[in-house]
Each structure stands twice: as C-alpha cells, then as structure tokens.
Design an enzyme around this catalytic site. Structure first.
Site, short mmCIF file in Angstrom:
data_model
loop_
_atom_site.label_atom_id
_atom_site.label_comp_id
_atom_site.label_asym_id
_atom_site.label_seq_id
_atom_site.Cartn_x
_atom_site.Cartn_y
_atom_site.Cartn_z
N LYS A 195 5.23 31.47 -44.03
CA LYS A 195 5.32 30.01 -43.95
C LYS A 195 5.48 29.42 -45.36
O LYS A 195 6.28 28.52 -45.59
CB LYS A 195 4.04 29.48 -43.28
CG LYS A 195 3.96 28.00 -43.13
CD LYS A 195 4.41 27.57 -41.78
CE LYS A 195 4.34 26.08 -41.61
NZ LYS A 195 5.12 25.63 -40.48
N ALA A 220 12.80 20.46 -39.11
CA ALA A 220 13.24 20.29 -40.50
C ALA A 220 14.35 21.30 -40.80
O ALA A 220 15.32 20.99 -41.49
CB ALA A 220 12.05 20.50 -41.43
N GLN A 221 14.16 22.49 -40.27
CA GLN A 221 15.14 23.57 -40.50
C GLN A 221 16.55 23.10 -40.12
O GLN A 221 17.51 23.27 -40.88
CB GLN A 221 14.71 24.75 -39.63
CG GLN A 221 15.49 25.99 -39.82
CD GLN A 221 14.94 27.18 -39.00
OE1 GLN A 221 15.45 28.25 -39.12
NE2 GLN A 221 13.94 27.00 -38.18
N GLY A 246 14.22 11.51 -45.72
CA GLY A 246 13.49 12.70 -45.27
C GLY A 246 14.35 13.93 -45.48
O GLY A 246 15.26 13.93 -46.33
N TYR A 247 14.13 14.97 -44.69
CA TYR A 247 14.87 16.22 -44.88
C TYR A 247 16.38 16.00 -44.77
O TYR A 247 17.15 16.44 -45.62
CB TYR A 247 14.44 17.27 -43.85
CG TYR A 247 13.04 17.75 -44.06
CD1 TYR A 247 12.76 18.75 -44.97
CD2 TYR A 247 11.98 17.19 -43.36
CE1 TYR A 247 11.47 19.20 -45.17
CE2 TYR A 247 10.68 17.62 -43.56
CZ TYR A 247 10.44 18.62 -44.47
OH TYR A 247 9.16 19.05 -44.66
N ASP A 303 16.08 14.28 -36.79
CA ASP A 303 15.45 13.92 -35.51
C ASP A 303 16.20 12.84 -34.74
O ASP A 303 15.92 12.60 -33.57
CB ASP A 303 14.00 13.45 -35.76
CG ASP A 303 13.09 14.60 -36.16
OD1 ASP A 303 13.57 15.74 -36.24
OD2 ASP A 303 11.90 14.35 -36.41
N GLU A 320 -0.92 22.98 -35.35
CA GLU A 320 -1.06 23.09 -36.81
C GLU A 320 -2.18 22.15 -37.31
O GLU A 320 -2.93 22.50 -38.20
CB GLU A 320 0.26 22.73 -37.50
CG GLU A 320 1.34 23.79 -37.27
CD GLU A 320 2.43 23.76 -38.33
OE1 GLU A 320 2.87 22.66 -38.68
OE2 GLU A 320 2.83 24.84 -38.80
N ASN A 369 15.64 4.28 -48.65
CA ASN A 369 14.41 4.83 -48.08
C ASN A 369 13.29 3.82 -48.25
O ASN A 369 13.25 3.09 -49.24
CB ASN A 369 14.04 6.16 -48.77
CG ASN A 369 12.98 6.94 -48.00
OD1 ASN A 369 13.10 7.11 -46.80
ND2 ASN A 369 11.96 7.38 -48.69
N LYS A 370 12.36 3.83 -47.28
CA LYS A 370 11.23 2.90 -47.31
C LYS A 370 10.40 3.03 -48.58
O LYS A 370 9.87 2.06 -49.08
CB LYS A 370 10.30 3.26 -46.15
CG LYS A 370 10.40 2.38 -44.95
CD LYS A 370 9.31 2.78 -43.97
CE LYS A 370 9.72 2.34 -42.60
NZ LYS A 370 8.84 2.78 -41.56
C1 LIG Z 1 2.94 17.90 -38.74
C2 LIG Z 1 4.36 18.34 -38.53
C3 LIG Z 1 4.68 19.68 -38.76
C4 LIG Z 1 6.00 20.11 -38.61
N1 LIG Z 1 6.28 21.41 -38.89
C5 LIG Z 1 7.57 21.83 -38.85
C6 LIG Z 1 7.90 23.16 -39.27
O1 LIG Z 1 7.02 23.97 -39.62
N2 LIG Z 1 9.22 23.53 -39.27
C7 LIG Z 1 10.21 22.66 -38.92
O2 LIG Z 1 11.39 23.03 -38.99
N3 LIG Z 1 9.92 21.39 -38.50
C8 LIG Z 1 8.63 20.96 -38.46
N4 LIG Z 1 8.34 19.66 -38.09
C9 LIG Z 1 9.43 18.75 -37.66
C10 LIG Z 1 10.14 18.16 -38.88
O3 LIG Z 1 9.20 17.61 -39.78
C11 LIG Z 1 11.16 17.09 -38.47
O4 LIG Z 1 12.02 17.63 -37.52
C12 LIG Z 1 11.93 16.62 -39.73
O5 LIG Z 1 11.05 15.91 -40.59
C13 LIG Z 1 13.14 15.76 -39.35
O6 LIG Z 1 13.80 15.36 -40.52
P1 LIG Z 1 14.48 13.91 -40.59
O7 LIG Z 1 15.22 13.84 -41.88
O8 LIG Z 1 15.20 13.62 -39.34
O9 LIG Z 1 13.25 12.88 -40.60
P2 LIG Z 1 12.04 12.71 -41.60
O10 LIG Z 1 11.84 13.92 -42.43
O11 LIG Z 1 10.90 12.21 -40.79
O12 LIG Z 1 12.54 11.55 -42.57
C14 LIG Z 1 12.83 10.25 -42.16
C15 LIG Z 1 12.81 9.35 -43.38
O13 LIG Z 1 13.29 8.07 -43.04
C16 LIG Z 1 12.46 7.09 -43.61
N5 LIG Z 1 12.54 5.89 -42.77
C17 LIG Z 1 12.17 5.78 -41.48
N6 LIG Z 1 12.42 4.55 -41.01
C18 LIG Z 1 12.97 3.87 -42.05
C19 LIG Z 1 13.47 2.55 -42.20
N7 LIG Z 1 13.44 1.68 -41.19
N8 LIG Z 1 13.96 2.19 -43.39
C20 LIG Z 1 14.00 3.06 -44.43
N9 LIG Z 1 13.55 4.33 -44.34
C21 LIG Z 1 13.05 4.72 -43.17
C22 LIG Z 1 11.07 7.72 -43.61
O14 LIG Z 1 10.22 7.08 -44.55
C23 LIG Z 1 11.41 9.16 -43.96
O15 LIG Z 1 11.45 9.33 -45.36
C24 LIG Z 1 7.01 19.19 -38.20
C25 LIG Z 1 6.68 17.85 -37.94
C26 LIG Z 1 5.37 17.42 -38.12
C27 LIG Z 1 5.03 15.98 -37.87
#
Ligand SMILES: Cc1cc2nc3c(=O)[nH]c(=O)nc-3n(C[C@H](O)[C@H](O)[C@H](O)COP(=O)(O)OP(=O)(O)OC[C@H]3O[C@@H](n4cnc5c(N)ncnc54)[C@H](O)[C@@H]3O)c2cc1C
Length: 399
Positions: free
Chosen positions: A373, A313-314, A12-13, A296, A169, A37-38
């Site tokens: 945005k 995400a930021q 993810g991000y 997260d 949203e 990644n999955k």
């Molecule tokens: C609808 C929505 C709108 C949002 N809008 C905003 C916004 O406008 N601005 C902002 O800053 N934030 C926003 N957020 C929050 C933001 O999306 C999250 O904080 C961000 O995605 C966190 O990034 P991450 O890398 O921790 O996790 P993620 O981006 O969720 O990535 C996690 C990755 O891990 C992979 N994964 C998970 N479990 C496994 C496993 N067991 N094995 C292998 N791979 C795995 C997943 O497939 C995914 O690719 C929003 C969230 C949602 C749901």
C-alpha cells in the site's frame, strides 16, 4: 492569434494530474492552461481516513498546489465552481467567471445517502481536509466529555455506516487510535464501541472471500463490531435506527456508504447515473467534443464484468494521462486514443502495518500488503513530483 484555453475544474487526483500532464505535453505558447480548485492545496483523498481517525496529521496528506505545478506554465485559480454553463463554454466561480475552449471536469464526488432519513444532517463524511479535521476533533472532544458528563456510553460509541473500502480502512485506523484516546482520557478500552454497519450480506462486497475473512478476524480481534445485512433506516441526533427497529445511540456517526458524482455535473444538465457521466471511450462527454471528464465524475464500464468500474484514484490518475494526450491530439488534429484502465491491484489498509490486497493474481495479507500500500502511495507521489515529492510527503518506512 490567441492561444486556446484549457480549463481544469478540481485539483484532486484527476484534475491535478491532468494539469501536470498538460504542462508536460504542451509548450507554454501552445495553450493557456488554468486549474481551479477550492483550496490552495491538493489532498490525497485516499489518506483522509487516517486524518479522520487522528493517526496521521492532515499536513502530511495535503500538498500545496504551487509545489506541484509550474505556475509559469499553468494558471492556478483558488475559487469554488458554482455552475458549468456547458452551451456557453463558461464556468461560474464564486468570485469570477472563466471561459474555455477545452474543459476537464474533475470535481470528485458527493456522499450518496440512498435517501436515508437524517443522514445528511447528522452524519460526518470523509471527503476533504476540512471534513476530516472536524471528525478527529469531534471524536477527541467526545472522549474528553465522557468523564465529565456522567459516563454516557453514547459519547464513546462510534458508528461507521458502510463496510466498503473506506469504511473498513477507517475502522482499521480507529482500532489503532482508540487505545491511545482511552489512555489519554482515562477510559477503559472495553467501554468503547466501534460499530461498523453494512446493508450488504458481507463487508467489502466484491472482494476476495479469503481476504475478507482475514480483514474481519483482524478487525474483530482489535475490537471492531460488525453488523452486516443490516440497513440503516434513520440517522438522528441520538444515533442510528436500523431497519429491524433496533436503535444504537452514538455521538459519532460517520457515513462511508457510497459516493455519487459531484452535484454540479448533474446540475449543468449533463446526462448522469448517480451523478456520473458515462463518458465516450476517449473520455469525452457524449455530445460535447471539447469536454473531458475524469475521476469520480466519470463512469466507465468494465466490459468483462459488465458493470461500471468502481471510482478509484488509480483510474482517475490513469485517465489524466489519456486526457493530456487527447487534448493535445484534438488541438493538433491528431487521433484521440481510447482509455483502457490498467488495474494493477487493490489494497485496503486495516491500520498500522496491516492490510489486505490483490496485486495481479497474488493475494497479500498483513505486513506485506501494508508495505505494498505504501509503495502504491509513494508511486503516486513520484508521478506527481518525482523523488523530491516522495521524500517530502511519502510513507518511507515500509515495515
Ligand atoms: C478514505 C478513502 C480511501 C480511499 N482509498 C482508495 C484507494 O486505496 N485506492 C484508490 O484507488 N481509491 C481510493 N479511494 C477513492 C479515491 O480517493 C477517489 O476515487 C479519487 O479521489 C477520485 O479522484 P477525483 O479527482 O475524481 O476526485 P478528488 O480526488 O476527490 O478531487 C476532487 C477535487 O475537486 C475539488 N472540488 C470539489 N468541488 C469543487 C468546487 N465546487 N469548486 C472547486 N473545487 C472543487 C476538491 O476540493 C478536490 O480537490 C478512497 C476514497 C476515500 C474517501
């Protein structure tokens, strides 16, 4: 001497950006970098609500991983992480095991159900391409059934639990999508209910009051009903039961009421709060000098407000930059830097051409906020893959 192994969990991000940064920071002879990644694609979680409502196709939201990283420099393993063996420096995947010298945990979040009965079993959540495709298809099919199955109101009632960022949203997108569905399936718009339920006294808790008022007025005008101060007590196959005993029958329930860190982190035996690790200032896992946590799964404290930063995400993207530099420093015996989030602003979309937000001290409304945005979204794509990525996947029409 063999090269140190850097293993990144999650694309993810936080994860994909860590891979991109490490690819830039390190020469290919310095370390062996692997990302797991999955799926074979990265998706923009922040766009998933659009895919769920059916206002944006999911192919726009996902980017194939081999289009982002240089496969000659970074290994990609498409597999699912099952267990992190922290004391053995091993990670168990569904199909193999990997070892590491340095680990980056960026596995994102799980829905937080706050113990609400039946929620996990009966509500959808907006969390992956697979989950949002299901929501979109389910809503479409429910509308298709309406004129075939005795005009049951519940078929065209959508309950969205949680009126935080994601909930707002999502209902904004539904307000755009539902009129299209009504035309397609010959259903009067006034028959459809979209009910957004929030336990807190206001929608978008913590957001500026003037912006919240704008959002509520805008969304109510477009047919969204809000129930605030209204906890959901139970979710079942017929709909939801509220704490005041009222029942709302609905064939579609989407829970957006909160997230916790990925369960694998807690299960590995790390100390967590709602599944998130309170990381050290340099983003390392307390007690584990060679493990970093991003996105997260990580909890960082906003010292001015004396509370955790909301997971965004930021922040995940910014953390990836620090992690890239800190792993390099750790390998070379250098000094690790502290992570300081640089919050540029927050913008919540309310649907096509409508949004609210704050950038610096400036409040933005309507079309200007919506354009901002898209600029934010395009900026991320630029960081990921430069101008070609913006052209390929960006939202180029700002107004
Ligand atoms: C609808 C929505 C709108 C949002 N809008 C905003 C916004 O406008 N601005 C902002 O800053 N934030 C926003 N957020 C929050 C933001 O999306 C999250 O904080 C961000 O995605 C966190 O990034 P991450 O890398 O921790 O996790 P993620 O981006 O969720 O990535 C996690 C990755 O891990 C992979 N994964 C998970 N479990 C496994 C496993 N067991 N094995 C292998 N791979 C795995 C997943 O497939 C995914 O690719 C929003 C969230 C949602 C749901």
């Amino acid at each position: 001497m063999s090269k140190p192994k850097i293993l990144i969990l999650g694309g993810g991000y936080g994860g994909i950006m860590s891979a991109v940064r490490l690819q830039k920071e390190l020469g290919s002879d310095e370390a062996e970098v692997t990302i797991v990644n999955k799926h074979n694609y990265h998706y923009q979680t922040t766009w998933l609500h659009e895919n769920a409502a059916g206002t944006l196709h999911h192919d726009k939201t996902r980017i194939m991983i081999d289009n982002i990283i240089d496969m000659n420099k970074v290994n990609f393993v498409q597999d699912t992480v099952v267990e992190i063996k922290k004391d053995e420096k091993r990670v168990i995947l569904e199909n193999q095991e990997l070892t590491y010298d340095y680990l980056v945990i960026a596995l994102g979040s799980d829905p937080e159900t706050f113990g609400i009965q039946g929620l996990k079993e009966n509500a959808f959540s907006i969390r992956s391409i697979n989950s949002v495709r299901k929501i979109r298809e389910h809503i479409d099919y429910s509308f298709a059934r309406y004129n075939n199955e005795g005009h049951k109101d519940e078929l065209i009632t959508i309950v969205v639990g949680g009126a935080g960022f994601t909930g707002i949203e999502f209902v904004g997108e539904l307000a755009d999508r539902v009129p299209e569905l009504c035309r397609e399936y010959d259903i009067p718009r006034e028959k459809v209910r979209i009910v957004n339920i929030e336990a807190a006294p206001t929608v978008l808790p913590g957001f500026d009051e003037e912006l919240v008022e704008y959002a509520i007025n805008n969304l109510e005008r477009r047919g969204i009903e809000f129930l605030v101060n209204t906890p959901i007590k139970e979710c079942n196959t017929d709909g939801v039961v509220l704490a005041n005993g009222e029942e709302i029958k609905a064939n579609t329930i989407v829970w957006t009421g909160g997230v916790r860190g990925n369960h694998l982190v807690e299960e590995a035996g790390f100390e967590t709060m709602r599944g998130r690790v309170k990381v050290d200032k340099d983003l390392r896992m307390p007690g584990f000098d060679y493990i970093f946590v991003a996105g997260d799964c990580a909890l960082i404290i906003d010292e001015e407000a004396n509370r955790p930063y909301p997971p965004t995400a930021q922040i995940a993207i910014q953390q990836a930059y620090t992690i890239g530099r800190n792993i390099k420093a750790l390998m070379n015996g250098g000094k690790l830097e502290e992570f300081k989030p640089d919050i540029k602003g927050t913008v919540a979309s309310l649907g096509k051409g409508e949004a609210i937000g704050k950038v610096g001290n400036k409040k933005l409304f309507g079309a200007t906020a919506s354009a901002m945005k898209k600029v934010i979204d395009n900026r991320y794509l630029f960081l990921l893959g430069g101008v070609p990525m913006v052209i390929k996947k960006g939202k180029l029409k700002l107004f």
